[in-house]
Design an enzyme around this catalytic site. Structure first.
Site, mmCIF file in Angstrom:
data_model
loop_
_atom_site.group_PDB
_atom_site.id
_atom_site.type_symbol
_atom_site.label_atom_id
_atom_site.label_comp_id
_atom_site.label_asym_id
_atom_site.label_seq_id
_atom_site.Cartn_x
_atom_site.Cartn_y
_atom_site.Cartn_z
ATOM 1 N N GLN A 97 33.511 -1.839 21.629
ATOM 2 C CA GLN A 97 32.649 -0.722 22.022
ATOM 3 C C GLN A 97 31.274 -0.972 21.409
ATOM 4 O O GLN A 97 31.043 -0.708 20.230
ATOM 5 C CB GLN A 97 33.247 0.596 21.550
ATOM 6 C CG GLN A 97 34.715 0.784 21.965
ATOM 7 C CD GLN A 97 34.898 1.000 23.450
ATOM 8 O OE1 GLN A 97 34.483 2.024 24.002
ATOM 9 N NE2 GLN A 97 35.535 0.039 24.118
ATOM 10 N N ARG A 123 31.552 6.328 20.653
ATOM 11 C CA ARG A 123 30.456 5.494 21.128
ATOM 12 C C ARG A 123 30.798 4.905 22.492
ATOM 13 O O ARG A 123 31.970 4.738 22.854
ATOM 14 C CB ARG A 123 30.129 4.383 20.137
ATOM 15 C CG ARG A 123 31.196 3.343 19.949
ATOM 16 C CD ARG A 123 30.737 2.212 19.023
ATOM 17 N NE ARG A 123 30.261 2.699 17.743
ATOM 18 C CZ ARG A 123 29.003 2.574 17.311
ATOM 19 N NH1 ARG A 123 28.099 1.957 18.054
ATOM 20 N NH2 ARG A 123 28.654 3.038 16.137
ATOM 21 N N ALA A 139 34.916 11.462 24.918
ATOM 22 C CA ALA A 139 35.234 10.042 24.971
ATOM 23 C C ALA A 139 34.000 9.200 25.301
ATOM 24 O O ALA A 139 32.903 9.719 25.540
ATOM 25 C CB ALA A 139 36.335 9.806 25.999
ATOM 26 N N HIS A 140 34.207 7.893 25.328
ATOM 27 C CA HIS A 140 33.080 6.975 25.523
ATOM 28 C C HIS A 140 32.432 7.131 26.903
ATOM 29 O O HIS A 140 33.071 7.468 27.884
ATOM 30 C CB HIS A 140 33.496 5.518 25.287
ATOM 31 C CG HIS A 140 34.638 5.029 26.132
ATOM 32 N ND1 HIS A 140 35.298 3.859 25.858
ATOM 33 C CD2 HIS A 140 35.244 5.535 27.234
ATOM 34 C CE1 HIS A 140 36.241 3.661 26.762
ATOM 35 N NE2 HIS A 140 36.224 4.672 27.596
ATOM 36 N N ASN A 141 31.107 6.905 26.902
ATOM 37 C CA ASN A 141 30.293 6.900 28.120
ATOM 38 C C ASN A 141 30.137 8.271 28.774
ATOM 39 O O ASN A 141 29.693 8.359 29.915
ATOM 40 C CB ASN A 141 30.853 5.915 29.154
ATOM 41 C CG ASN A 141 30.905 4.495 28.643
ATOM 42 O OD1 ASN A 141 31.948 4.036 28.174
ATOM 43 N ND2 ASN A 141 29.782 3.796 28.686
#
Length: 349
Positions: free
Chosen positions: A198, A218, A239-241
């Site tokens: 990540q 991240r 969560a990511h993104n």
């Protein structure tokens, strides 16, 4: 805090009905009022407490009409709830500000530390980090390499900000929150799962508040973004993104799966869940435990799992308790129809 009722009314652009000189030194809920305390009444369900409260003054809406005689002093304001918030902000701003670096804290020599910053016991500020004027890092805070923290931002005990993340100005992050941990990314293979590094970061814009033990992961690449003015309750998982639009609010235990995006001015109740790769428009309201599997248009109000329009959900909720009996009735009807068909068949012969 110690003000007269008149001083409070003047500050809030209100008026006093009762004793303008009564002195107030604390806040109390109207049902738990005490001498010297200020309470407020903004919900009609609590009106009966007004006639028995021991508080010396109560904030009420300008157009409030009591149904019984009132013994306490009333401070009439345009909006009692908003006025209470204004007054509590004033009192909070009067608290003495902590400054200086505790002897047990570690601040890397590369960090330029403004004079009015506070770094508490056993806090750790890594190489290349940037701290804005007036920021406060309480004991055991960890600030990773290259992190920027804006002016006036407060990180309460045990907040962790991983490398490369950015925190804006006037943010408040409560104890145990983790900003920038790895997103949940694994590629399946014949031997199990391979971790996907990540390599992105988290960007938190100005005036954001984040509750205790909330986690914001991240991005795989680029950034997970929490836009200006967002308010997150405790135990939220982003969560990511993902991205959360300006001035959106989440109650506790909201969960966003990866690459989902929420618009501006949304309101999510507790335990709302979003599946990955969906978009929620602006000014969307989701009731507690709503589950989203697909995109939602701006201005929608949804409830249930999967989420459905409020009116439809309310109608369905009336039917749900009747389903067991309806099922039995349908089975009985099917049996009767089958018997009638058999009779008709026999009659033809």
């Amino acid at each position: 805090m110690e003000f007269t009722a008149q001083q409070i009314a003047d500050y809030l652009h209100g008026s006093v009905e009762g004793n303008p000189k009564v002195r107030l030194h604390d806040f109390a809920k109207i049902e738990e009022g005490r001498s010297g305390c200020l309470s407020f009444l903004a919900n009609a369900k609590y009106e009966h407490y007004l006639y028995q409260t021991q508080s010396d003054a109560v904030l009420v809406n300008q157009d409030f009409e009591p149904r019984e005689s009132v013994k306490t002093t009333l401070i009439r304001v345009p909006n009692a709830y908003t006025a209470l918030a204004q007054l509590m902000q004033l009192v909070d701003s009067m608290k003495p500000q902590r400054k200086g670096v505790d002897s047990t804290a570690f601040v890397h020599p590369s960090v330029i530390l403004p004079d009015d910053c506070y770094v508490g016991a056993f806090a750790y500020v890594s190489e290349g980090a940037s701290l804005g004027t007036g920021c406060s890092l309480y004991p055991h805070v960890y600030v990773g390499s290259g992190v920027s923290v804006g002016e006036g931002t407060i990180l309460y005990p045990h907040v962790t900000v991983y490398d490369g993340c950015s925190i804006g100005s006037r943010c408040v992050i409560h104890s145990g929150a983790v900003i920038g941990a790895d997103g949940f990314g694994f590629a399946p293979n014949a031997e199990g799962y391979s971790k996907i590094p990540q390599l992105g970061n988290v960007i938190i814009e100005d005036d954001v508040e984040i509750g205790a033990n909330t986690c914001i992961d991240r991005a795989v690449m680029d950034s997970t973004i929490i836009h200006r003015g967002v308010k997150l309750d405790n135990l939220v998982q982003i969560a990511h993104n993902c991205s959360v639009g300006s001035h959106t609010v989440f109650a506790a235990q909201v969960g966003m799966a990866g690459s989902s995006h929420v618009g501006e001015w949304c309101q999510f109740g507790g335990q709302v869940g979003l599946s990955g790769h969906i978009k929620v428009g602006d000014r969307v309201s989701l009731g507690g435990q709503t589950g989203l599997l697909s995109n939602v248009k701006s201005g929608s109000t949804l409830l249930g799992s999967p989420g459905m329009p409020l009116r439809d959900m309310l109608r369905a909720s009336v039917i749900f308790p009747k389903l067991p009996d309806m099922s039995l009735r349908i089975e009985q009807l099917e049996k009767e129809i089958s018997e009638l068909k058999e009779i008709c068949k026999n009659n033809k012969h």
